[in-house]
Design a protein around this motif. Structure first.
Motif, PDB file in Angstrom:
ATOM      1  N   THR A  72       0.844  -1.190   0.000  1.00 56.49           N
ATOM      2  CA  THR A  72       0.000   0.000   0.000  1.00 56.49           C
ATOM      3  C   THR A  72       0.882   1.244   0.000  1.00 56.49           C
ATOM      4  N   VAL A  73       0.251   2.385  -0.163  1.00 54.40           N
ATOM      5  CA  VAL A  73       0.981   3.649  -0.202  1.00 54.40           C
ATOM      6  C   VAL A  73       1.751   3.890   1.097  1.00 54.40           C
ATOM      7  N   GLU A  74       1.277   3.345   2.198  1.00 53.50           N
ATOM      8  CA  GLU A  74       1.979   3.534   3.467  1.00 53.50           C
ATOM      9  C   GLU A  74       3.392   2.963   3.435  1.00 53.50           C
ATOM     10  N   ALA A  75       3.642   1.964   2.607  1.00 52.56           N
ATOM     11  CA  ALA A  75       4.962   1.323   2.547  1.00 52.56           C
ATOM     12  C   ALA A  75       5.976   2.116   1.739  1.00 52.56           C
ATOM     13  N   LEU A  76       5.518   3.054   0.920  1.00 53.83           N
ATOM     14  CA  LEU A  76       6.459   3.750   0.036  1.00 53.83           C
ATOM     15  C   LEU A  76       7.460   4.606   0.802  1.00 53.83           C
ATOM     16  N   ALA A  77       7.042   5.209   1.890  1.00 53.84           N
ATOM     17  CA  ALA A  77       7.939   6.049   2.678  1.00 53.84           C
ATOM     18  C   ALA A  77       8.071   5.492   4.091  1.00 53.84           C
ATOM     19  N   ALA A  78       8.042   4.175   4.194  1.00 51.30           N
ATOM     20  CA  ALA A  78       8.046   3.524   5.503  1.00 51.30           C
ATOM     21  C   ALA A  78       9.304   3.859   6.315  1.00 51.30           C
ATOM     22  N   ASN A  79      10.402   4.108   5.641  1.00 48.44           N
ATOM     23  CA  ASN A  79      11.637   4.438   6.368  1.00 48.44           C
ATOM     24  C   ASN A  79      11.772   5.934   6.623  1.00 48.44           C
ATOM     25  N   GLY A  80      10.740   6.704   6.317  1.00 44.93           N
ATOM     26  CA  GLY A  80      10.753   8.140   6.556  1.00 44.93           C
ATOM     27  C   GLY A  80      11.239   8.967   5.383  1.00 44.93           C
ATOM     28  N   THR A  81      11.653   8.317   4.314  1.00 52.15           N
ATOM     29  CA  THR A  81      12.138   9.020   3.124  1.00 52.15           C
ATOM     30  C   THR A  81      11.149   8.801   1.992  1.00 52.15           C
ATOM     31  N   LEU A  82      10.735   9.881   1.356  1.00 52.46           N
ATOM     32  CA  LEU A  82       9.820   9.763   0.219  1.00 52.46           C
ATOM     33  C   LEU A  82      10.502   9.025  -0.919  1.00 52.46           C
ATOM     34  N   ASN A  83       9.737   8.207  -1.649  1.00 45.54           N
ATOM     35  CA  ASN A  83      10.322   7.610  -2.843  1.00 45.54           C
ATOM     36  C   ASN A  83      10.375   8.684  -3.933  1.00 45.54           C
ATOM     37  N   LYS A  84      10.980   8.369  -5.063  1.00 44.72           N
ATOM     38  CA  LYS A  84      11.193   9.413  -6.077  1.00 44.72           C
ATOM     39  C   LYS A  84       9.888   9.932  -6.674  1.00 44.72           C
ATOM     40  N   ILE A  85       8.860   9.098  -6.731  1.00 41.09           N
ATOM     41  CA  ILE A  85       7.558   9.576  -7.216  1.00 41.09           C
ATOM     42  C   ILE A  85       6.970  10.545  -6.210  1.00 41.09           C
ATOM     43  N   GLN A  86       6.953  10.169  -4.943  1.00 44.82           N
ATOM     44  CA  GLN A  86       6.403  11.051  -3.913  1.00 44.82           C
ATOM     45  C   GLN A  86       7.163  12.375  -3.871  1.00 44.82           C
ATOM     46  N   ALA A  87       8.477  12.322  -3.980  1.00 46.44           N
ATOM     47  CA  ALA A  87       9.283  13.546  -3.957  1.00 46.44           C
ATOM     48  C   ALA A  87       8.942  14.441  -5.147  1.00 46.44           C
ATOM     49  N   ALA A  88       8.761  13.852  -6.314  1.00 47.24           N
ATOM     50  CA  ALA A  88       8.391  14.638  -7.497  1.00 47.24           C
ATOM     51  C   ALA A  88       6.995  15.235  -7.333  1.00 47.24           C
ATOM     52  N   TRP A  89       6.084  14.467  -6.753  1.00 46.90           N
ATOM     53  CA  TRP A  89       4.718  14.959  -6.507  1.00 46.90           C
ATOM     54  C   TRP A  89       4.763  16.215  -5.639  1.00 46.90           C
TER      55      TRP A  89
END
Length: 149
Positions: A72-89
């Motif tokens: 789920t979307v909760e797993a994308l930044a599970a370590n506290g860092t946005l993934n590259k898609i989230q960062a671009a968003w």
């Protein structure tokens, strides 16, 4: 009790086999980042990954994914860092109301995993999620930015 593999963890649920995955994620597991939109697998607000593929959780019975890996979307930044898609968003201010964005982010993440350098046509073909605010141009820009990151 039945068991699902969600975000890398074995989790128990007690839903009937024909219950949509969306409701198990939201109501039993408390993963509310996955949104309810249309309930007929058309809008994409409920997009999750099932074995790496973007999947609309409202149309999938929980019994169909019992032996699969669900993210789920909760797993994308599970370590506290946005993934590259989230960062671009975030960098490109993609969301307006934001309701559909978790599904959009999940679909875009699956797209870049399968196709790291998508063309506009590739993006248009993969991003079938509906955004009532009409942020499609920003979505495309963000996907291109993430592909370059």
């Amino acid at each position: 009790m039945a068991v699902l593999n969600v975000n890398g963890k074995a989790v128990e649920h007690n839903a009937e086999p024909d219950t949509p995955l969306l409701w198990v994620l939201r109501e039993q597991l408390g993963l509310t980042g996955t949104k309810y939109g249309c309930g007929i697998s058309q809008c994409g607000a409920c997009t999750v990954h099932v074995d790496g593929a973007a999947t609309r959780a409202c149309g999938v019975p929980v019994s169909a994914v019992a032996d699969k890996k669900i993210m789920t979307v909760e797993a994308l930044a599970a370590n506290g860092t946005l993934n590259k898609i989230q960062a671009a968003w975030v960098a490109l201010d993609v969301p307006q109301c934001g309701y559909c964005q978790s599904g959009m982010v999940m679909a875009a993440t699956a797209l870049l995993a399968a196709n790291p350098k998508p063309t506009d046509a590739d993006i248009d073909a993969a991003m079938t999620n509906i955004c009532r605010c009409g942020t499609y141009q920003q979505v495309r820009e963000a996907i291109h930015a993430a592909a370059k990151a």
